[in-house]
Design an enzyme around this catalytic site. Structure first.
Site, PDB file in Angstrom:
ATOM      1  N   GLY A 124       0.846  -1.186   0.000  1.00  0.00           N
ATOM      2  CA  GLY A 124       0.000   0.000   0.000  1.00  0.00           C
ATOM      3  C   GLY A 124       0.881   1.234   0.000  1.00  0.00           C
ATOM      4  O   GLY A 124       1.618   1.470  -0.946  1.00  0.00           O
ATOM      5  N   GLN A 125       0.808   2.014   1.074  1.00  0.00           N
ATOM      6  CA  GLN A 125       1.555   3.275   1.186  1.00  0.00           C
ATOM      7  C   GLN A 125       1.166   4.219   0.053  1.00  0.00           C
ATOM      8  O   GLN A 125       2.014   4.734  -0.670  1.00  0.00           O
ATOM      9  CB  GLN A 125       3.062   3.025   1.239  1.00  0.00           C
ATOM     10  CG  GLN A 125       3.445   2.213   2.471  1.00  0.00           C
ATOM     11  CD  GLN A 125       4.933   1.957   2.587  1.00  0.00           C
ATOM     12  OE1 GLN A 125       5.545   1.371   1.713  1.00  0.00           O
ATOM     13  NE2 GLN A 125       5.516   2.390   3.684  1.00  0.00           N
ATOM     14  N   HIS A 126      -0.118   4.382  -0.096  1.00  0.00           N
ATOM     15  CA  HIS A 126      -0.648   5.328  -1.076  1.00  0.00           C
ATOM     16  C   HIS A 126      -2.105   5.628  -0.730  1.00  0.00           C
ATOM     17  O   HIS A 126      -2.700   4.944   0.121  1.00  0.00           O
ATOM     18  CB  HIS A 126      -0.547   4.762  -2.502  1.00  0.00           C
ATOM     19  CG  HIS A 126      -1.289   3.472  -2.683  1.00  0.00           C
ATOM     20  ND1 HIS A 126      -0.671   2.250  -2.757  1.00  0.00           N
ATOM     21  CD2 HIS A 126      -2.606   3.208  -2.768  1.00  0.00           C
ATOM     22  CE1 HIS A 126      -1.572   1.308  -2.899  1.00  0.00           C
ATOM     23  NE2 HIS A 126      -2.754   1.858  -2.896  1.00  0.00           N
ATOM     24  N   SER A 127      -2.671   6.632  -1.406  1.00  0.00           N
ATOM     25  CA  SER A 127      -4.117   6.871  -1.296  1.00  0.00           C
ATOM     26  C   SER A 127      -4.673   6.929  -2.722  1.00  0.00           C
ATOM     27  O   SER A 127      -3.919   6.890  -3.697  1.00  0.00           O
ATOM     28  CB  SER A 127      -4.414   8.175  -0.557  1.00  0.00           C
ATOM     29  OG  SER A 127      -4.047   9.270  -1.357  1.00  0.00           O
ATOM     30  N   ARG A 133      -3.366   4.158   2.930  1.00  0.00           N
ATOM     31  CA  ARG A 133      -3.470   2.798   3.475  1.00  0.00           C
ATOM     32  C   ARG A 133      -2.111   2.122   3.499  1.00  0.00           C
ATOM     33  O   ARG A 133      -1.287   2.317   2.591  1.00  0.00           O
ATOM     34  CB  ARG A 133      -4.482   1.949   2.687  1.00  0.00           C
ATOM     35  CG  ARG A 133      -4.055   1.322   1.400  1.00  0.00           C
ATOM     36  CD  ARG A 133      -4.420   2.030   0.118  1.00  0.00           C
ATOM     37  NE  ARG A 133      -5.309   3.133   0.151  1.00  0.00           N
ATOM     38  CZ  ARG A 133      -6.524   3.154  -0.417  1.00  0.00           C
ATOM     39  NH1 ARG A 133      -6.956   2.101  -1.059  1.00  0.00           N
ATOM     40  NH2 ARG A 133      -7.255   4.226  -0.383  1.00  0.00           N
TER      41      ARG A 133
END
Ligand code: T46
Length: 142
Positions: free
Chosen positions: A52-55, A100
């Site tokens: 993840g580590q993004h929106s 997330r």
């Protein structure tokens, strides 16, 4: 938490035969809060890995852990929360503007994701500072 939350699906079991197992039906039109256009699943993830580590700017999704266990941290303009997904009769709705991170993948975890749009790399914000700026423009200064 804003724009996210747990959905409970039915879990059909047999009262008379515990070994019969369980079945969870999901009727997209009634139980998923958007039209599903795509699904994918994430598996074979090492327990040290953070994904993840993004929106997303527009994408709505529901995450369902079909096997194993995974922690999902959501951060948005209004707060942050960690959900442990380990029950396949539960789904985590994640709307737009939620950063997330998925981690603590137990061996054998399979994470199914229902998505409202086709894959579009332009919908991703992959830099945390850009995510904060984007949300500040949209929701105002904290
Ligand atoms: C999300 C979380 C929960 C595709 O080609 N098509 C697809 O539909 C998807 C989802 C990904 N990809 C490609 C893009 C990358 O080259 O697959 C590769 C891995 O994707 P990513 O690094 O974005 O995977 P995750 O696990 O970090 O994030 C995924 C979704 O991309 C994302 O939308 O919310 O799962």
């Amino acid at each position: 938490m804003y724009n996210c939350g747990l959905l409970k699906f039915r879990k059909i079991t047999s009262n008379s035969n515990k070994e019969f197992g369980a079945l969870t039906p999901i009727e997209f039109l009634n139980e998923i809060p958007f039209d599903v256009k795509r699904l994918y699943y994430i598996y074979d993830v090492n327990s040290e890995q953070i994904r993840g580590q993004h929106s997303h700017k527009k994408l709505h999704q529901v995450l369902i852990c079909l096997n194993g266990s995974v922690d999902v941290k959501l951060i948005n303009h209004f707060g942050e929360k960690v959900y442990t997904l380990n029950d396949s009769s539960e789904g985590l709705y994640v709307g737009p503007d939620n950063w997330r991170e998925m981690y603590n993948f137990k061996e054998g975890t399979v994470l199914l994701v229902l998505a409202s749009e086709k894959y579009d790399e332009d919908d991703y914000i992959r830099d945390f500072d850009t995510f904060l700026e984007f949300n500040e423009k949209k929701y105002g200064r904290k």
